[in-house]
Structures are given as structure tokens and as C-alpha cells.
Enzyme design. Structure first.
Site, PDB file in Angstrom:
ATOM      1  N   GLY A   1       0.837  -1.188   0.000  1.00  0.00           N
ATOM      2  CA  GLY A   1       0.000   0.000   0.000  1.00  0.00           C
ATOM      3  C   GLY A   1       0.874   1.240   0.000  1.00  0.00           C
ATOM      4  CG  ASN A   2       1.334   2.914  -2.777  1.00  0.00           C
ATOM      5  OD1 ASN A   2       0.415   3.393  -3.429  1.00  0.00           O
ATOM      6  ND2 ASN A   2       1.789   1.677  -2.969  1.00  0.00           N
TER       7      ASN A   2
ATOM      8  CB  SER B   1      10.039   1.726  -2.523  1.00  0.00           C
ATOM      9  OG  SER B   1      10.144   0.373  -2.855  1.00  0.00           O
TER      10      SER B   1
ATOM     11  CD  GLU C   1       1.288   0.240  -7.789  1.00  0.00           C
ATOM     12  OE1 GLU C   1       1.286   0.924  -8.832  1.00  0.00           O
ATOM     13  OE2 GLU C   1       0.994  -0.960  -7.763  1.00  0.00           O
TER      14      GLU C   1
ATOM     15  CG  HIS D   1      -2.738   1.384  -3.444  1.00  0.00           C
ATOM     16  ND1 HIS D   1      -3.833   0.622  -3.793  1.00  0.00           N
ATOM     17  CD2 HIS D   1      -1.663   0.578  -3.591  1.00  0.00           C
ATOM     18  CE1 HIS D   1      -3.423  -0.594  -4.129  1.00  0.00           C
ATOM     19  NE2 HIS D   1      -2.109  -0.650  -4.014  1.00  0.00           N
TER      20      HIS D   1
ATOM     21  CG  HIS E   1      -3.213  -4.321  -6.645  1.00  0.00           C
ATOM     22  ND1 HIS E   1      -2.314  -3.767  -7.522  1.00  0.00           N
ATOM     23  CD2 HIS E   1      -2.821  -3.919  -5.415  1.00  0.00           C
ATOM     24  CE1 HIS E   1      -1.402  -3.084  -6.844  1.00  0.00           C
ATOM     25  NE2 HIS E   1      -1.692  -3.163  -5.573  1.00  0.00           N
TER      26      HIS E   1
ATOM     27  CG  HIS F   1      -2.727  -4.150  -0.670  1.00  0.00           C
ATOM     28  ND1 HIS F   1      -1.533  -4.785  -0.884  1.00  0.00           N
ATOM     29  CD2 HIS F   1      -2.825  -3.227  -1.656  1.00  0.00           C
ATOM     30  CE1 HIS F   1      -0.930  -4.255  -1.949  1.00  0.00           C
ATOM     31  NE2 HIS F   1      -1.695  -3.309  -2.424  1.00  0.00           N
TER      32      HIS F   1
HETATM   33 ZN   LIG Z   1      -0.879  -2.262  -3.980  1.00  0.00          ZN
END
Ligand SMILES: [Zn+2]
Length: 213
Positions: A28-29, A44, A75, A94, A157, A96
Site C-alpha cells: 500500500g502507499n 518503497s 506505485e 492505496h 490487487h 490492500h
Molecule cells: Zn498495492
């Protein structure tokens, strides 16, 4: 110095997202726009448990690093494309999370059956075509799936939430997760009941025009 405040905001939101269980490990980000062409993004390969504000990376819309010792999230293209093409977007989360991922791996949109989901997302949560993570194809598919809405699923995803600030993007993430969970539970009771387009539009317009104003 110039970017200290935005780095702190992104770092704090990363912890919050991880503590809710929406992201595990390094997946995730999160990002927040600083000005038209610059945004702050999570790094990252640094676990949320170890992440702090000095790890947040400042980048431009062409993905050049402006400040930071770490590599930006893989991402980054997903975030930069959203900021490039959506002028009102200032925050991207973002995740998960389990329940939105359930819909993403089944490759099914999340139907517009809950009042709060409709209000914050603008209708059902569409699903972007499958592409490998961290590719420009995935970023392009997400832009199409988002259209005028504030969230979309990425096939096999996870979830992307987009808003004018991180607090709103976090609220969208929470409501999408809760709605996805409720819809899955409703399957045991015969399934969720769909609403009319007219009612969906009324709820969305109420949220945009009157709620909180
Ligand atoms: Zn992802």
C-alpha cells in the site's frame, strides 16, 4: 524544512492506515499533493512499523525525486497520473484491506447499496482492468475506472481512494471497507438490494452540495 509539515501529515496517515489493518508490511502507499506539480509519497520497501517522516519522499509529477534519501513507492505512477489528470485531487490512499480486496480478486465492482458509500464515492466502486502492479498500464486503467468517482478497485490487487485531503481519502477508505464487508455479510441474508439511479444521484448531490456546509 519547506516540506516538513507535509512529510509529517503523510507519515502520520501511514501509521493510521496500518493500525486500522488496511495495509500490512510494506504494501500500500499514500501521498499528498504539495502544490500543482509536487507531492509527498511514502517510500518503497520500508515497513509501516519503521516508517517516520524523514522517510517520506518529495517528488514532481514526472516522478523525479526533489527531496528524500529513500526510493519513492513503486506505485508512484498511479499517484502522479491521478494528480496530473485530476486537478481537484490532493490526496491518494492505496490500500490492500480484506473486504475491498475480496471484491478486487472476484473482479466485481462494489455495488452502490449503502447511503454513506454512495455519498462519499458517488456510486458503485468500479474496478480497473487487471495490469501488473507499478506499471503505467495500471495507472491508466485506474484513471478510467475512477472516472468522476472518488474510489476504484484494482483487479486482483486492492483499493484506491482519492480526495481533496488525506482525512477525506481516509474516510472514503473506511466507508468502502465497511460497505464491502456489509455487502458480503448480506449475501447470507439473500443479498443486498440495489437502489435506483435517481436515489443514488440525490444522495450524492446532497453530500456534495449540502452536507457539512
Ligand atoms: Zn498495492
Amino acid at each position: 524544512m519547506k516540506f516538513d509539515k507535509i512529510k509529517k501529515i503523510v507519515s502520520e496517515m501511514s501509521m493510521k492506515i496500518a493500525s486500522e489493518g488496511y495495509n500490512l508490511g510494506t504494501w500500500g502507499n499514500i501521498s499528498r499533493r504539495f502544490d500543482e506539480n509536487i507531492f509527498a509519497i511514502t517510500p518503497s520497501a520500508i515497513p509501516y512499523k519503521e516508517m517516520s517522516e524523514e522517510h517520506i519522499v518529495i517528488v514532481d509529477l514526472n516522478c523525479n525525486v526533489i527531496e528524500g534519501n529513500k526510493k519513492p513507492s513503486t506505485e508512484i505512477l498511479l499517484h502522479s497520473e491521478i494528480y496530473r489528470l485530476k486537478k481537484k485531487a490532493n490526496a491518494v490512499i492505496h490500500t490492500h484491506g480484506v473486504f475491498s480486496t475480496s471484491f478486487a480478486i472476484a473482479r466485481k465492482p462494489i455495488p452502490a447499496v449503502c447511503e454513506d458509500l454512495i455519498q462519499v464515492v458517488g456510486g458503485y466502486v468500479n474496478i480497473a482492468d487487471y495490469h501488473l502492479p507499478a506499471t503505467k498500464e495500471l495507472a491508466a486503467a485506474a484513471i478510467i475506472a475512477l472516472a468522476e468517482r472518488s474510489a476504484c478497485l484494482l483487479a486482483n490487487h486492492g483499493l484506491v481512494s482519492v480526495a481533496g485531503n488525506l482525512a477525506e481519502a481516509f474516510k472514503i477508505t473506511q466507508i468502502v471497507e465497511k460497505s464491502a464487508q456489509a455487502i458480503i455479510l448480506a449475501q447470507a441474508l439473500g443479498g443486498a438490494v440495489e437502489l435506483s439511479i435517481a436515489d443514488i444521484n440525490k444522495m450524492r448531490n446532497f453530500y456534495l452540495e449540502k452536507y457539512g456546509k
